[in-house]
Design a protein around this motif. Sequence first.
Motif, PDB file in Angstrom:
ATOM      1  N   GLY A  47      -6.630  40.826  59.716  1.00 39.49           N
ATOM      2  CA  GLY A  47      -8.019  40.501  59.444  1.00 39.49           C
ATOM      3  C   GLY A  47      -8.521  39.262  60.150  1.00 39.49           C
ATOM      4  O   GLY A  47      -9.426  38.586  59.659  1.00 39.49           O
ATOM      5  N   GLY A  48      -7.955  38.935  61.307  1.00 39.97           N
ATOM      6  CA  GLY A  48      -8.383  37.757  62.054  1.00 39.97           C
ATOM      7  C   GLY A  48      -7.637  36.489  61.697  1.00 39.97           C
ATOM      8  O   GLY A  48      -7.914  35.425  62.278  1.00 39.97           O
ATOM      9  N   SER A  49      -6.681  36.568  60.770  1.00 39.07           N
ATOM     10  CA  SER A  49      -5.893  35.380  60.420  1.00 39.07           C
ATOM     11  C   SER A  49      -4.736  35.207  61.394  1.00 39.07           C
ATOM     12  O   SER A  49      -4.194  36.178  61.919  1.00 39.07           O
ATOM     13  N   ARG A  50      -4.365  33.959  61.621  1.00 37.92           N
ATOM     14  CA  ARG A  50      -3.128  33.666  62.338  1.00 37.92           C
ATOM     15  C   ARG A  50      -1.973  33.794  61.358  1.00 37.92           C
ATOM     16  O   ARG A  50      -2.180  33.694  60.149  1.00 37.92           O
ATOM     17  N   GLY A  51      -0.755  33.983  61.873  1.00 38.58           N
ATOM     18  CA  GLY A  51       0.348  34.173  60.951  1.00 38.58           C
ATOM     19  C   GLY A  51       1.699  33.805  61.529  1.00 38.58           C
ATOM     20  O   GLY A  51       1.855  33.578  62.731  1.00 38.58           O
ATOM     21  N   ALA A  52       2.685  33.742  60.639  1.00 36.51           N
ATOM     22  CA  ALA A  52       4.085  33.541  61.021  1.00 36.51           C
ATOM     23  C   ALA A  52       4.936  34.070  59.892  1.00 36.51           C
ATOM     24  O   ALA A  52       4.508  34.099  58.730  1.00 36.51           O
ATOM     25  N   PHE A  53       6.133  34.520  60.231  1.00 38.96           N
ATOM     26  CA  PHE A  53       7.062  34.919  59.171  1.00 38.96           C
ATOM     27  C   PHE A  53       8.484  34.615  59.599  1.00 38.96           C
ATOM     28  O   PHE A  53       8.820  34.593  60.773  1.00 38.96           O
ATOM     29  N   SER A  54       9.307  34.381  58.586  1.00 39.17           N
ATOM     30  CA  SER A  54      10.719  34.076  58.789  1.00 39.17           C
ATOM     31  C   SER A  54      11.557  35.097  58.042  1.00 39.17           C
ATOM     32  O   SER A  54      11.263  35.428  56.888  1.00 39.17           O
ATOM     33  N   VAL A  55      12.583  35.600  58.697  1.00 39.70           N
ATOM     34  CA  VAL A  55      13.546  36.468  58.019  1.00 39.70           C
ATOM     35  C   VAL A  55      14.573  35.556  57.357  1.00 39.70           C
ATOM     36  O   VAL A  55      15.411  34.952  58.010  1.00 39.70           O
ATOM     37  N   ALA A  56      14.454  35.427  56.041  1.00 38.98           N
ATOM     38  CA  ALA A  56      15.305  34.484  55.321  1.00 38.98           C
ATOM     39  C   ALA A  56      16.658  35.078  54.966  1.00 38.98           C
ATOM     40  O   ALA A  56      17.664  34.379  54.926  1.00 38.98           O
ATOM     41  N   LEU A  57      16.674  36.375  54.682  1.00 40.22           N
ATOM     42  CA  LEU A  57      17.914  37.077  54.345  1.00 40.22           C
ATOM     43  C   LEU A  57      17.859  38.475  54.936  1.00 40.22           C
ATOM     44  O   LEU A  57      16.797  39.097  54.976  1.00 40.22           O
ATOM     45  N   GLY A  58      18.993  38.983  55.373  1.00 42.02           N
ATOM     46  CA  GLY A  58      19.042  40.333  55.914  1.00 42.02           C
ATOM     47  C   GLY A  58      18.538  40.399  57.341  1.00 42.02           C
ATOM     48  O   GLY A  58      18.508  39.403  58.060  1.00 42.02           O
ATOM     49  N   GLU A  59      18.098  41.583  57.753  1.00 40.95           N
ATOM     50  CA  GLU A  59      17.518  41.756  59.081  1.00 40.95           C
ATOM     51  C   GLU A  59      16.462  42.850  59.053  1.00 40.95           C
ATOM     52  O   GLU A  59      16.493  43.749  58.208  1.00 40.95           O
ATOM     53  N   LEU A  60      15.506  42.748  59.972  1.00 46.31           N
ATOM     54  CA  LEU A  60      14.392  43.682  60.058  1.00 46.31           C
ATOM     55  C   LEU A  60      14.195  44.120  61.501  1.00 46.31           C
ATOM     56  O   LEU A  60      14.866  43.644  62.417  1.00 46.31           O
ATOM     57  N   GLU A  61      13.248  45.013  61.683  1.00 41.80           N
ATOM     58  CA  GLU A  61      12.857  45.481  63.010  1.00 41.80           C
ATOM     59  C   GLU A  61      11.335  45.365  63.106  1.00 41.80           C
ATOM     60  O   GLU A  61      10.624  45.689  62.155  1.00 41.80           O
ATOM     61  N   GLU A  62      10.855  44.890  64.249  1.00 44.89           N
ATOM     62  CA  GLU A  62       9.408  44.753  64.470  1.00 44.89           C
ATOM     63  C   GLU A  62       8.999  45.596  65.659  1.00 44.89           C
ATOM     64  O   GLU A  62       9.611  45.536  66.725  1.00 44.89           O
ATOM     65  N   LEU A  63       7.928  46.383  65.481  1.00 49.03           N
ATOM     66  CA  LEU A  63       7.366  47.193  66.553  1.00 49.03           C
ATOM     67  C   LEU A  63       5.983  46.655  66.899  1.00 49.03           C
ATOM     68  O   LEU A  63       5.198  46.296  66.011  1.00 49.03           O
ATOM     69  N   SER A  64       5.686  46.574  68.187  1.00 51.64           N
ATOM     70  CA  SER A  64       4.351  46.176  68.644  1.00 51.64           C
ATOM     71  C   SER A  64       4.106  46.812  69.993  1.00 51.64           C
ATOM     72  O   SER A  64       5.036  47.285  70.652  1.00 51.64           O
ATOM     73  N   LEU A  65       2.844  46.848  70.401  1.00 51.36           N
ATOM     74  CA  LEU A  65       2.500  47.389  71.708  1.00 51.36           C
ATOM     75  C   LEU A  65       2.460  46.271  72.719  1.00 51.36           C
ATOM     76  O   LEU A  65       1.809  45.243  72.502  1.00 51.36           O
ATOM     77  N   GLY A  66       3.151  46.452  73.833  1.00 50.76           N
ATOM     78  CA  GLY A  66       3.138  45.465  74.894  1.00 50.76           C
ATOM     79  C   GLY A  66       1.924  45.642  75.786  1.00 50.76           C
ATOM     80  O   GLY A  66       1.017  46.427  75.506  1.00 50.76           O
ATOM     81  N   GLY A  67       1.901  44.915  76.871  1.00 48.86           N
ATOM     82  CA  GLY A  67       0.814  45.009  77.832  1.00 48.86           C
ATOM     83  C   GLY A  67       0.896  46.287  78.649  1.00 48.86           C
ATOM     84  O   GLY A  67       1.745  47.157  78.388  1.00 48.86           O
ATOM     85  N   PRO A  68       0.017  46.435  79.644  1.00 45.55           N
ATOM     86  CA  PRO A  68       0.017  47.629  80.483  1.00 45.55           C
ATOM     87  C   PRO A  68       1.399  47.905  81.072  1.00 45.55           C
ATOM     88  O   PRO A  68       2.049  47.019  81.608  1.00 45.55           O
ATOM     89  N   GLY A  69       1.851  49.135  80.919  1.00 42.65           N
ATOM     90  CA  GLY A  69       3.136  49.528  81.474  1.00 42.65           C
ATOM     91  C   GLY A  69       4.333  49.180  80.610  1.00 42.65           C
ATOM     92  O   GLY A  69       5.456  49.580  80.913  1.00 42.65           O
ATOM     93  N   GLN A  70       4.123  48.462  79.513  1.00 44.01           N
ATOM     94  CA  GLN A  70       5.240  48.071  78.657  1.00 44.01           C
ATOM     95  C   GLN A  70       5.511  49.051  77.533  1.00 44.01           C
ATOM     96  O   GLN A  70       6.633  49.224  77.098  1.00 44.01           O
ATOM     97  N   GLY A  71       4.458  49.706  77.047  1.00 41.44           N
ATOM     98  CA  GLY A  71       4.632  50.649  75.959  1.00 41.44           C
ATOM     99  C   GLY A  71       5.008  49.980  74.654  1.00 41.44           C
ATOM    100  O   GLY A  71       4.646  48.837  74.377  1.00 41.44           O
ATOM    101  N   LEU A  72       5.787  50.682  73.838  1.00 40.44           N
ATOM    102  CA  LEU A  72       6.178  50.194  72.525  1.00 40.44           C
ATOM    103  C   LEU A  72       7.354  49.222  72.642  1.00 40.44           C
ATOM    104  O   LEU A  72       8.385  49.543  73.233  1.00 40.44           O
ATOM    105  N   LEU A  73       7.179  48.026  72.072  1.00 41.76           N
ATOM    106  CA  LEU A  73       8.238  47.023  72.074  1.00 41.76           C
ATOM    107  C   LEU A  73       8.939  47.030  70.720  1.00 41.76           C
ATOM    108  O   LEU A  73       8.275  47.063  69.669  1.00 41.76           O
TER     109      LEU A  73
END
Length: 208
Positions: free
Chosen positions: A120-146
């Motif tokens: 919603g237009g907010s800046r953010g940050a997060f820390s993985v305090a315990l365990g592990e996760l996976e993050e998906l995002s779209l890269g720039g042109p030609g990068q596809g799914l990161l």
Amino acid sequence: MSLDLAPASAPAIAAAPTATTATSATTATSATTATSAPTTPSGPTARSGPDPAPAPSAPLSPNALRRIVREFAEQPDRWLPRVRLAAEDRWYERLELTGDHEVWLISWLPGQSTGFHDHGGSRGAFSVALGELEELSLGGPGQGLLVRRLASGTVRAFGPEYLHDVRNTGGGPAVTLHAYSPPLASMSRYELRADGLVRTAQEGPEQW
């Protein structure tokens, strides 16, 4: 740190403090209580924090939010006894609310995820305090799914236009700490389709 967490209906957990969650501490720039809680915190299944919100002030930078979640992660006595687990969706609780930011605590069981969302237009940050996760995002042109593996101890920070999907693809629970500035006022949900991300819904605080 032991990851012996209690279900949402159980009494406070006891665990010995130790180091915490991700693979790298990379900052994500502009292109996730709780979807995340909020994420980041589909919405999580706990109660939101204190109301009403203090008077708003100028938003903090992603780097400032990075410092906030790192400091929280390094002080498990502030959040570890509060952690609960919920089978139906991610559990969350707001730990702090000020005029310029808020901090959320989120737990993740294997298979739980946020889906693609913005903040919603907010800046953010997060820390993985315990365990592990996976993050998906779209890269720039030609990068596809990161796809990023976020090990315990990883901190991610991002700007106001960032979209991502965070999920627990591991074999055990995970716990994260999220900070947003200004405090979240809305979030949009997206579907990843062949032609990119398509917005499908918008949420407000009343749905968290």
